[in-house]
Structure formats: structure tokens, C-alpha cells
Design a protein around this motif. Structure first.
Motif, short mmCIF file in Angstrom:
data_model
loop_
_atom_site.label_atom_id
_atom_site.label_comp_id
_atom_site.label_asym_id
_atom_site.label_seq_id
_atom_site.Cartn_x
_atom_site.Cartn_y
_atom_site.Cartn_z
N CYS A 4 -79.72 -44.02 71.10
CA CYS A 4 -81.11 -44.43 71.18
C CYS A 4 -82.05 -43.21 71.16
O CYS A 4 -81.93 -42.31 71.99
N CYS A 7 -84.00 -42.83 74.46
CA CYS A 7 -83.17 -42.30 75.55
C CYS A 7 -82.99 -40.79 75.38
O CYS A 7 -83.01 -40.05 76.36
N HIS A 46 -82.57 -47.96 79.67
CA HIS A 46 -82.55 -48.53 78.32
C HIS A 46 -82.64 -50.05 78.39
O HIS A 46 -81.70 -50.72 78.86
N HIS A 97 -85.69 -49.74 72.02
CA HIS A 97 -85.83 -49.37 73.44
C HIS A 97 -87.26 -49.80 73.77
O HIS A 97 -88.21 -49.26 73.18
#
Ligand code: 5GP
Ligand code: ZN
Length: 113
Positions: A4, A7, A46, A97
Motif C-alpha cells: 500500500c 502505508c 490500513h 487506503h
């Protein structure tokens, strides 16, 4: 989750221009701004999209909402701003996300609602 982008930004593995951070929330400038001020506000945990919000993660989401006026104030958006969440394919979500766009710095024109 490890792939991600947001992230990785939260962890500092991808550079970003952060404007706000606390234990639960991170905010950084959008890489492709659509307004003079365009910042993304995200939970540090997340959560894939608005569709994944439930009782187990609502605290993390509410902390994002609590941070938005603080971020807007930091950005000098005293005359107002727009908050947008895009959810899923029809909503135009491109990063899975959950994130809230803060747009401002001028009178915003197009309103879809
Ligand atoms: P969405 O289309 O999912 O609602 O919003 C995703 C946003 O993330 C887009 O406005 C896009 O410009 C932004 N974005 C995508 N990749 C990056 C990145 O690596 N860094 C930053 N700062 N923004 C990104
Ligand atoms: Zn993520």
C-alpha cells in the motif's frame, strides 16, 4: 497491505510532504494537486475504503475526522474548504487506503452533490 502506497508514506518508506501527524493520523500534500491546497488525511491503520468502515475501526476513522479541521487551520483555510472521499471504482478511488481529500485555497467550482 505491504504494497500500500499510503502505508509506505506513513512509515516514511516513500517520501511525502507531511503537514500533520499524530498517533493515529497522517496528512500530506497530494502529489498531483487539483487545487492550490490539496492534502490527503489518512488513518495510520490500513482501512481499504469507506466500505470497510465498521465498529472495529470507527475510532481510527473518527480520529481522521477530528484531525481535518486542525489540518485545515494549519493550512490557513480560514475561508473554507472541501472534504472528499472517493469510494470504489464508481467513486473514482485509485488508492485502496481510506483517505479524505482536503481541497481549498480558492473558490471551488464544480459541485457534484
Ligand atoms: P483517490 O483517487 O484514490 O481518491 O485519491 C488518491 C490520491 O492519491 C490522488 O489524488 C493521487 O494524486 C494521490 N497520490 C497517488 N500516489 C501518491 C503518492 O505517491 N504520493 C502522494 N503524496 N500522493 C499520491
Ligand atoms: Zn495502507
Amino acid at each position: 497491505m505491504n504494497d500500500c502506497i499510503f502505508c509506505k508514506i506513513i512509515k516514511g518508506e516513500i517520501p511525502s510532504k507531511k503537514v500533520y501527524e499524530d498517533d493515529s493520523v497522517c496528512a500530506f500534500h497530494d502529489i498531483n494537486p487539483n487545487a492550490p491546497v490539496h492534502v490527503l488525511v489518512v488513518p495510520k491503520t490500513h482501512i481499504p475504503s469507506m466500505n470497510a468502515v465498521d465498529e472495529s475501526n470507527i475510532d481510527a476513522v473518527s480520529k481522521v475526522l477530528l484531525a481535518i479541521p486542525k489540518v485545515a487551520s494549519t493550512l490557513g483555510l480560514s475561508n473554507g474548504y472541501r472534504v472528499i472521499n472517493n469510494c470504489g471504482e464508481d467513486g473514482g478511488q485509485t488508492v485502496p487506503h481510506i483517505h479524505f481529500h482536503i481541497l481549498g485555497g480558492r473558490k471551488l467550482s464544480v459541485k457534484l452533490n
